[in-house]
Motif scaffolding. Structure first.
Motif, short mmCIF file in Angstrom:
data_model
loop_
_atom_site.label_atom_id
_atom_site.label_comp_id
_atom_site.label_asym_id
_atom_site.label_seq_id
_atom_site.Cartn_x
_atom_site.Cartn_y
_atom_site.Cartn_z
N GLY A 1 0.80 -1.22 0.00
CA GLY A 1 0.00 0.00 0.00
C GLY A 1 0.83 1.27 0.00
O GLY A 1 2.05 1.23 -0.04
N CYS A 2 0.11 2.40 0.07
CA CYS A 2 0.79 3.69 -0.01
C CYS A 2 -0.09 4.78 0.60
O CYS A 2 -1.31 4.76 0.44
CB CYS A 2 1.06 4.03 -1.47
SG CYS A 2 1.90 5.61 -1.62
N ASN A 3 0.54 5.70 1.33
CA ASN A 3 -0.21 6.80 1.96
C ASN A 3 -0.01 8.13 1.25
O ASN A 3 -0.46 9.16 1.74
CB ASN A 3 0.27 7.00 3.41
CG ASN A 3 -0.07 5.81 4.28
OD1 ASN A 3 -0.86 4.95 3.89
ND2 ASN A 3 0.53 5.74 5.45
N ASN A 4 0.69 8.14 0.15
CA ASN A 4 1.13 9.42 -0.41
C ASN A 4 0.12 10.16 -1.27
O ASN A 4 0.18 11.37 -1.40
CB ASN A 4 2.43 9.24 -1.18
CG ASN A 4 3.61 9.10 -0.23
OD1 ASN A 4 3.57 9.61 0.88
ND2 ASN A 4 4.63 8.38 -0.65
N PHE A 5 -0.78 9.44 -1.90
CA PHE A 5 -1.81 10.07 -2.73
C PHE A 5 -1.25 11.11 -3.70
O PHE A 5 -1.68 12.27 -3.69
CB PHE A 5 -2.91 10.69 -1.86
CG PHE A 5 -3.77 9.66 -1.18
CD1 PHE A 5 -4.85 9.11 -1.83
CD2 PHE A 5 -3.46 9.23 0.11
CE1 PHE A 5 -5.64 8.14 -1.22
CE2 PHE A 5 -4.24 8.25 0.74
CZ PHE A 5 -5.34 7.71 0.07
N GLN B 1 6.01 0.13 -2.34
CA GLN B 1 5.80 1.39 -3.05
C GLN B 1 6.76 2.45 -2.52
O GLN B 1 7.23 3.30 -3.26
CB GLN B 1 4.36 1.87 -2.91
CG GLN B 1 3.34 0.97 -3.58
CD GLN B 1 3.59 0.79 -5.05
OE1 GLN B 1 4.33 1.55 -5.67
NE2 GLN B 1 3.00 -0.24 -5.64
N ASN B 2 7.03 2.41 -1.21
CA ASN B 2 8.01 3.30 -0.60
C ASN B 2 8.76 2.50 0.45
O ASN B 2 8.43 2.56 1.62
CB ASN B 2 7.33 4.49 0.09
CG ASN B 2 6.30 5.15 -0.82
OD1 ASN B 2 6.66 5.84 -1.75
ND2 ASN B 2 5.04 4.89 -0.55
N VAL B 3 9.75 1.75 0.01
CA VAL B 3 10.44 0.86 0.96
C VAL B 3 11.10 1.63 2.10
O VAL B 3 11.27 1.10 3.19
CB VAL B 3 11.56 0.00 0.33
CG1 VAL B 3 11.04 -1.31 -0.14
CG2 VAL B 3 12.34 0.74 -0.71
N ASN C 1 1.42 16.64 -5.97
CA ASN C 1 1.45 16.34 -4.54
C ASN C 1 2.64 15.49 -4.12
O ASN C 1 2.56 14.65 -3.23
CB ASN C 1 0.13 15.66 -4.09
CG ASN C 1 -0.01 15.61 -2.59
OD1 ASN C 1 0.49 16.49 -1.89
ND2 ASN C 1 -0.66 14.57 -2.07
N ARG C 2 3.77 15.70 -4.82
CA ARG C 2 5.03 15.08 -4.37
C ARG C 2 5.57 16.00 -3.28
O ARG C 2 5.43 17.22 -3.36
CB ARG C 2 6.02 14.96 -5.53
CG ARG C 2 5.54 14.10 -6.69
CD ARG C 2 5.46 12.64 -6.41
NE ARG C 2 6.74 11.96 -6.38
CZ ARG C 2 6.87 10.63 -6.25
NH1 ARG C 2 5.80 9.85 -6.12
NH2 ARG C 2 8.06 10.07 -6.21
N ARG C 3 6.22 15.45 -2.28
CA ARG C 3 6.59 16.28 -1.12
C ARG C 3 8.02 16.84 -1.21
O ARG C 3 8.73 16.89 -0.23
CB ARG C 3 6.43 15.46 0.16
CG ARG C 3 5.00 14.99 0.41
CD ARG C 3 4.87 14.40 1.81
NE ARG C 3 5.89 13.42 2.08
CZ ARG C 3 5.76 12.12 1.88
NH1 ARG C 3 4.64 11.65 1.39
NH2 ARG C 3 6.74 11.29 2.15
#
Ligand code: SAH
Ligand code: SF4
Ligand code: F3S
Length: 444
Positions: free
Chosen positions: A159-163, A204-206, A280-282
């Protein structure tokens, strides 16, 4: 024995799910076949990252649906759909493809054995709720059927929380969950004991691994240390890194640990800070630059690869050119490219007035592609004359000559002419030449 055929359409995570499904099915008495015509059970494990991937899933189902109808008299055929399209479309799939027997979402793959029993009694089943069927109660009932080879893929986060505003993954894979280190280490040991020579940790984001553990302070660097301590000669890799989650500790750990390879996949997505904001990249261009520079300074001979999207809604020609210059400026060794594809539920898909016409997206994609090729060759040329360790992955005939191909620690593909099949061996190779997509070498 009943036979199952699985068509796998997605990313490594999706491939890993296929290996798990085959494990459960083998426990239930199914044998894998590589020929769909021979199968009693057909499963398409789908990807929905772009519209094209989704369309591919339905056209595959269409072909099998016809077979089911034609073969009805002499062989009862069962058809299932799993993966990201299944999770996203759920019950509605039965309307579009009425010959489908089950729809299995990404959260429920461990419910497969029960689903197979139900469809074999004639039921139609859809399991797409977001509650995770926990793996510990089911995991004991199967061994993973890994695709034979040299590298074993092991998911560490789901999964992923980044949206990111373009991306469907948070909707098809749910919120980020880290798998327990005990389970991962056991899987790694099992794979190494059966002959695998490389472990690739997947997520997705190790680099945000462990953030969600409440009972322990345990992150990717800790996991790498424990894996590195397992006896034997093998390599460890991890993908994908979210730029701002790469910590100094992680970089130091990569340098320190002998089995962890000098390779980072750090998708940038766009070279323009405005576009990154809309995505929406941080991070912005400068922040990305600093991270990449730090990795390069600390890790000798590191390969850094990226992903980019061409024609994001509202992207101007100038902003697109910032992506071209980013590839040069940050000396990105290789990048995966995609033309923007609007995805259901995502924020950017609503910005229809800002959509870039298909022909412009295509043209930008082509220009990006050219840039990636140039840089890939430039990056490969740096290694001509060097001696490098290659882990051989393949042995085949090409124009009458036998070739071994494999990867260096820093993820460069090397072609080595040699009559002996060295698959699975580590060999020292002198790099004699460089092409766009691979290096040429000779065994020392
Ligand atoms: N978690 C990774 C990416 C996973 S998806 C990351 O954040 O970098 C793999 C790649 O697919 C992305 O990096 C992106 O470049 C591409 N992608 C995702 N959604 C897309 C879309 N709607 N259109 C085109 N490419 C897309
Ligand atoms: Fe998608 Fe962004 Fe998550 Fe990557 S980080 S999976 S691109 S939402
Ligand atoms: Fe992977 Fe495609 Fe799903 S990239 S996570 S299979 S949408």
């Amino acid at each position: 024995m009943k036979k199952v055929y699985i068509e796998t359409m997605g990313c490594q995570m999706n491939k890993s799910d296929t290996e798990r499904m085959l494990g459960m099915l083998s426990y239930m008495g199914y044998e894998e076949t590589k020929e769909p015509e021979q199968a009693d059970l057909l499963i398409v494990n789908t990807c929905s990252i772009r519209q094209l991937s989704e369309d591919k899933a339905f056209s595959q189902l269409g072909v099998w649906g016809k077979w089911k109808h034609e073969k009805a008299d002499f062989k009862p055929l069962k058809i299932g759909i799993a993966g990201c399209v299944a999770q996203q479309k759920a019950e509605s799939i039965f309307k579009r493809a009425p010959y489908v027997d089950f729809v299995l979402g990404t959260h429920k793959i461990y419910a497969l054995p029960e689903i197979i029993e139900r469809i074999n009694k004639g039921e139609k089943v859809c399991e797409c709720t977001e509650t995770n069927a926990t793996e510990d109660n089911l995991a004991k009932n199967y061994d993973i059927k890994r695709v034979k080879g040299v590298n074993a893929w092991i998911p560490i986060t789901e999964g992923c929380n980044n949206f990111c505003t373009y991306c469907i993954v948070p909707y098809t894979r749910g919120r980020e969950r880290s798998r327990l280190p005990e389970l991962i280490i056991k899987e790694a040991k099992d794979a190494l004991n059966t002959g695998f020579k490389e472990i690739t940790l997947l997520g997705q984001n190790v680099d945000s691994y462990g953030k969600d553990f409440k009972d322990r302070n345990y992150r990717l660097a800790d996991l790498l240390r424990e894996l590195n301590a397992i006896d034997g000669k093998f390599r460890i890799r991890f993908v994908t890194s979210y730029p701002t989650d790469i910590t100094d500790e992680l970089i130091k750990t990569v340098v320190e640990l002998d089995k962890v390879c000098e390779y980072f996949h750090i998708p940038m997505q766009s070279g323009s800070s405005e576009v990154l904001k809309a995505m929406n990249r941080r991070y912005d261009r400068q922040t990305y630059a600093k991270i990449v520079q730090k990795v390069r300074d600390m890790v000798p001979d590191v390969t850094i690869t990226s992903d980019f999207i061409a024609g994001f809604p509202g992207e101007t020609e100038e902003q697109f050119q910032e992506t071209l210059t980013a590839i040069d400026e940050f000396e990105l060794d290789y990048s995966n490219l995609a033309a923007y594809s609007p995805r259901e539920k995502t924020v950017a898909a609503r910005w229809t007035d800002k959509f870039i016409p298909e022909d412009i997206k295509d043209e930008r994609f082509q220009r990006l592609n050219k840039k990636v090729q140039e840089n890939c060759l430039k990056s490969n040329l740096k290694y001509v004359g060097r001696e490098m360790e290659v882990l051989i992955e393949n042995f085949y005939e090409h124009k009458g000559k036998m070739i071994n191909t494999g990867k260096t620690r820093n993820f460069k593909t090397v072609h080595i002419p040699c009559d002996k099949d060295l698959t699975g061996e580590f060999v020292n190779v002198k790099i004699t030449g460089a092409k766009t997509w691979y290096l040429q070498g000779e065994i020392k």
